[in-house]
Design a protein around this motif. Structure first.
Motif, PDB file in Angstrom:
ATOM      1  N   GLN A  49       7.302  -1.929   7.906  1.00 56.91           N
ATOM      2  CA  GLN A  49       6.700  -0.594   7.913  1.00 56.91           C
ATOM      3  C   GLN A  49       7.684   0.442   7.388  1.00 56.91           C
ATOM      4  OE1 GLN A  49       3.672   0.059   8.256  1.00 56.91           O
ATOM      5  NE2 GLN A  49       2.676  -1.058   9.907  1.00 56.91           N
ATOM      6  N   ARG A  52       7.814   0.163   3.696  1.00 58.28           N
ATOM      7  CA  ARG A  52       6.592   0.697   3.092  1.00 58.28           C
ATOM      8  C   ARG A  52       6.620   2.219   3.046  1.00 58.28           C
ATOM      9  NH1 ARG A  52       0.377  -0.431   5.207  1.00 58.28           N
ATOM     10  NH2 ARG A  52      -0.675   0.543   3.434  1.00 58.28           N
ATOM     11  N   ASN A  90       2.137  -4.670   4.739  1.00 54.52           N
ATOM     12  CA  ASN A  90       1.365  -4.234   3.576  1.00 54.52           C
ATOM     13  C   ASN A  90       0.640  -5.425   2.952  1.00 54.52           C
ATOM     14  OD1 ASN A  90       0.326  -2.757   1.454  1.00 54.52           O
ATOM     15  ND2 ASN A  90       2.278  -1.844   0.860  1.00 54.52           N
ATOM     16  N   THR A 116      -6.783  -7.287   6.612  1.00 52.37           N
ATOM     17  CA  THR A 116      -6.168  -6.051   7.110  1.00 52.37           C
ATOM     18  C   THR A 116      -6.822  -5.654   8.436  1.00 52.37           C
ATOM     19  OG1 THR A 116      -7.724  -4.737   5.802  1.00 52.37           O
ATOM     20  CG2 THR A 116      -5.597  -5.238   4.786  1.00 52.37           C
TER      21      THR A 116
END
Length: 438
Positions: A49, A52, A90, A116
């Motif tokens: 994260q 990202r 991601n 997702t």
């Protein structure tokens, strides 16, 4: 699948840094129906994260391209789908990277399914208590990630799509295996004995080389042959959930009742009620029997209906870690290293850092002073490193080889979220087009 009687599922990775060649060997020689790569841990996804946030095109597993470059030629040729949580923070970008790898390899028509919905940062209550200590989540530090552990039901549309590669984010490790087993063997998601059996298989395989002798090895007590060339495991799973765990002939390691039982208990808190997104797993009736060389049959798992909540892994910024070291050699080396540690501890006594000081090595040989500290700011952490570096001329005689590093620290706590608050979705990437299904 073997004449609709068994399904062979292999594990080609047990963590992000796992070896790649054993997975390729499994695909080439294992006659697999599916290969699973389990590459995600609690801190791994929080670190993803953070990557990202720096670059929206990243956040997936940094070894994704290397793994798929090695695996896809054989996997596509042999019709072995690859299921993995290398999507990390991601999955969508991971799917695009997978398609790019396939194109670079000249593999036409490779279908990639992306799952997702595990990112629930916008849905958690920061006043909710952490499961670990009961303190509100917000009290631990600035929250940077929150990912729910999805179950097999979230993966089933992707698996059923016939995709060559299925990439997810945070999914419970056993669920990565349960989804293809349930689809391939036609199990009802509410058939708790079979869901329990599939979850048990996933739990046994999820750490790859651990069940074939890696991590198990302890020379003189638990000797493992050929551990430098450890083979990775697969399981032949029957429609009733009975499974035989094995490895490829000619590979290092071993699969025995002992290796399987050790993995069976790995990370299990309550063997009567191991909570997963798919089932409450009861391991008390499990039997483990050797049925041949490197072949162990496992059966007897029981299950109860799945919980109404999903566990959420919450990552937060926990400060900055300083790590520093200096070496001393020759006569009196250990005492000089210990004195150096005393100097550092004294000078940092009022610095407001959590400090750990230790010495490795025997007197008369090289002794290494190791200093670690957790600080609230990078400047405080750098102060720790500076004090170790200053030992060159302000400490005992003969110090050398200073190495220092300051890194951010990601902490992890957990909470629960109602199942209905999480909405998984599947996106199929193929031929430069995308299809999405809820």
């Amino acid at each position: 699948m073997r004449a609709n009687t068994t399904m062979r599922i292999g594990c080609g990775a047990g963590f992000s840094g796992d070896r790649i060649p054993p997975a390729v060997d499994l695909v080439e020689r294992g006659d697999l129906d599916v290969l699973v790569l389990e590459c995600l841990a609690e801190r791994t996804i929080a670190l993803g994260q953070r990557r990202r946030l720096r670059d929206p095109a990243h956040g997936y597993d940094p070894r994704l391209r290397a793994r798929l470059s090695a695996l896809l030629p054989a996997a596509v040729r042999r019709g072995v789908p690859v299921v993995s949580n290398m999507g990390a923070a991601n999955p969508r970008a991971a799917g695009e990277a997978a398609r790019a790898v396939a194109a670079e390899l000249g593999l036409d028509g490779v279908r990639v399914a992306v799952v997702t919905g595990d990112d629930v940062l916008d849905r958690i209550d920061l006043d909710a208590p952490a499961l670990e200590d009961g303190r509100p989540l917000a009290e631990h530090g600035p929250v940077i990630s929150a990912n729910a552990y999805l179950g097999a039901d979230a993966l089933l549309p992707a698996v059923a799509s016939g995709a060559d590669v299925v990439l997810t984010g945070r999914v419970a490790d056993p669920s990565l295996f349960l989804a293809p087993l349930a689809h391939g063997l036609g199990w009802d998601p509410a058939d708790w004995p079979r869901v329990a059996a599939g979850t048990l298989v996933g739990h046994l395989l999820e750490c790859a080389g651990q069940i074939t002798g890696g991590y198990f090895a302890d020379p003189g007590r638990k000797d493992v042959p050929g551990v430098a060339d450890l083979g990775f495991p697969f399981a032949d799973v029957r429609p009733d959930g009975t499974a035989t765990v094995s490895k490829l002939p000619g590979t290092g390691g071993l699969v025995t009742r002992a290796t399987v039982r050790e993995q069976l208990l790995y990370e299990i808190t309550d063997p009567a009620a191991y909570l997963t997104p798919d089932v409450v797993l009861d391991l008390r009736g499990v039997t483990v029997d050797e049925v041949g060389r490197d072949a162990v049959r496992v059966r007897g798992a029981a299950g109860r209906p799945r919980p109404g909540t999903l566990k959420v892994s919450v990552g937060y910024h926990a400060g900055h870690r300083a790590e520093a070291g200096i070496s001393y050699d020759g006569p009196g080396s250990r005492r000089r290293a210990e004195l150096a540690g005393e100097i550092v501890a004294s000078r940092l006594a009022s610095a407001g850092v959590r400090l750990r000081v230790g010495v490795i090595g025997a007197d008369g040989e090289e002794c290494r002073l190791r200093v670690a500290a957790l600080a609230s700011t990078p400047e405080r952490a750098d102060d720790v490193c500076h004090e170790v570096e200053a030992l060159y001329t302000n400490g005992p005689a003969g110090g050398g080889g200073v190495r220092t590093a300051v890194t951010d620290v990601v902490g992890i706590v957990s909470t629960l979220l109602p199942r209905e608050a999480v909405t998984p979705a599947t996106e199929i990437l193929e031929d430069a087009r995308a299809r999405e299904t809820a």
